[in-house]
Write a protein that holds these residues in place. Structure first.
Motif, mmCIF file in Angstrom:
data_model
loop_
_atom_site.group_PDB
_atom_site.id
_atom_site.type_symbol
_atom_site.label_atom_id
_atom_site.label_comp_id
_atom_site.label_asym_id
_atom_site.label_seq_id
_atom_site.Cartn_x
_atom_site.Cartn_y
_atom_site.Cartn_z
ATOM 1 N N UNK A 25 -45.270 23.934 -13.620
ATOM 2 C CA UNK A 25 -46.504 23.273 -14.062
ATOM 3 C C UNK A 25 -47.772 23.788 -13.377
ATOM 4 N N UNK A 26 -47.698 24.923 -12.693
ATOM 5 C CA UNK A 26 -48.906 25.532 -12.148
ATOM 6 C C UNK A 26 -49.758 26.090 -13.283
ATOM 7 N N UNK A 27 -51.070 25.945 -13.176
ATOM 8 C CA UNK A 27 -51.970 26.445 -14.223
ATOM 9 C C UNK A 27 -51.851 27.956 -14.360
ATOM 10 N N UNK A 69 -49.174 35.250 -8.318
ATOM 11 C CA UNK A 69 -49.443 33.909 -7.812
ATOM 12 C C UNK A 69 -50.720 33.884 -6.984
ATOM 13 N N UNK A 70 -51.568 32.879 -7.261
ATOM 14 C CA UNK A 70 -52.851 32.728 -6.597
ATOM 15 C C UNK A 70 -52.823 31.460 -5.756
ATOM 16 N N UNK A 71 -53.021 31.597 -4.464
ATOM 17 C CA UNK A 71 -53.056 30.452 -3.549
ATOM 18 C C UNK A 71 -51.822 29.540 -3.690
ATOM 19 N N UNK A 72 -50.710 30.100 -4.133
ATOM 20 C CA UNK A 72 -49.443 29.365 -4.285
ATOM 21 C C UNK A 72 -49.505 28.198 -5.259
ATOM 22 N N UNK A 107 -46.629 25.541 -21.975
ATOM 23 C CA UNK A 107 -47.447 24.345 -21.808
ATOM 24 C C UNK A 107 -48.453 24.482 -20.670
ATOM 25 N N UNK A 108 -48.147 25.294 -19.671
ATOM 26 C CA UNK A 108 -49.043 25.443 -18.521
ATOM 27 C C UNK A 108 -50.133 26.493 -18.754
ATOM 28 N N UNK A 109 -50.169 27.079 -19.948
ATOM 29 C CA UNK A 109 -51.194 28.069 -20.281
ATOM 30 C C UNK A 109 -52.518 27.367 -20.547
#
Length: 199
Positions: A25-27, A69-72, A107-109
């Motif tokens: 669910x990360x953006x 991955x950006x800032x985890x 969905x996280x897009x």
């Protein structure tokens, strides 16, 4: 500067099958465009690391969906380029299906950066991508890349022509001139990313 957010960015995962996708669910913001449109160079410029996304003089170098991955907590997604000519037909079909399944179902897009060589403008596959994303209400930023290849008067003329003749397809989307070499459009791109990453 917004680019400071990307200093700790690292390669996270490559997938060749939609079933390999993880759902944390990360953006995510995805980058897509025809092969040789300058996609990898743009990603490298944003992250400020020269070789984090592979660049090549041969179109079609990216054949997997690559996650950085950006800032985890967030992902920059490098989608395969389309329109490649030097790969087997069955592999081309497989890659195209992978792209469409990701764009249709993820969905996280949160947004998509569509990269279009300013000397070519929109083509068939671009329209297909835009129509799909419009139906999903996914925001799109269209970058007219390699703008430094044209004179300033031709840049303006092409942008105006693009807006005038593509109104029906891009009226809800952003379209800007862009150049990695001259940093044209970089500030606008950074603000767009910041908005949908919610930095």
């Amino acid at each position: 500067m917004v680019i400071d957010y990307y200093q700790s960015t690292f390669f996270y995962q490559s997938i060749t099958n939609i079933k390999q996708l993880k759902t944390d669910n990360n953006d995510e913001i995805a980058f897509i465009g025809y092969s040789n449109s300058g996609k990898s160079s743009i990603i490298n410029t944003i992250i400020n690391k020269k070789k984090i996304a592979r660049t090549s003089k041969s179109p079609g170098n990216t054949r997997t969906i690559n996650f950085f991955k950006i800032q985890n907590t967030k992902y920059l997604v490098d989608l395969p380029g389309y329109g490649y000519a030097n790969i087997a037909k069955n592999l081309k079909i497989k890659i195209d299906e992978l792209i469409l399944k990701y764009l249709h179902n993820r969905k996280s897009l949160k947004a998509v950066i569509l990269i279009v060589d300013i000397r070519r403008c929109l083509r068939c596959q671009d329209y297909k991508i835009i129509n799909l994303l419009t139906k999903r209400n996914i925001p799109i930023l269209i970058l007219l890349s390699k703008s430094d290849k044209l004179s300033k008067s031709m840049q303006k003329q092409t942008l105006n022509y693009f807006k005038k003749n593509e109104t029906s397809i891009i009226k809800k989307n952003n379209v800007i001139l862009f150049s990695c070499t001259l940093k044209i459009g970089m500030n606008y791109l950074q603000l767009f990313l910041k908005k949908y990453y919610k930095f």
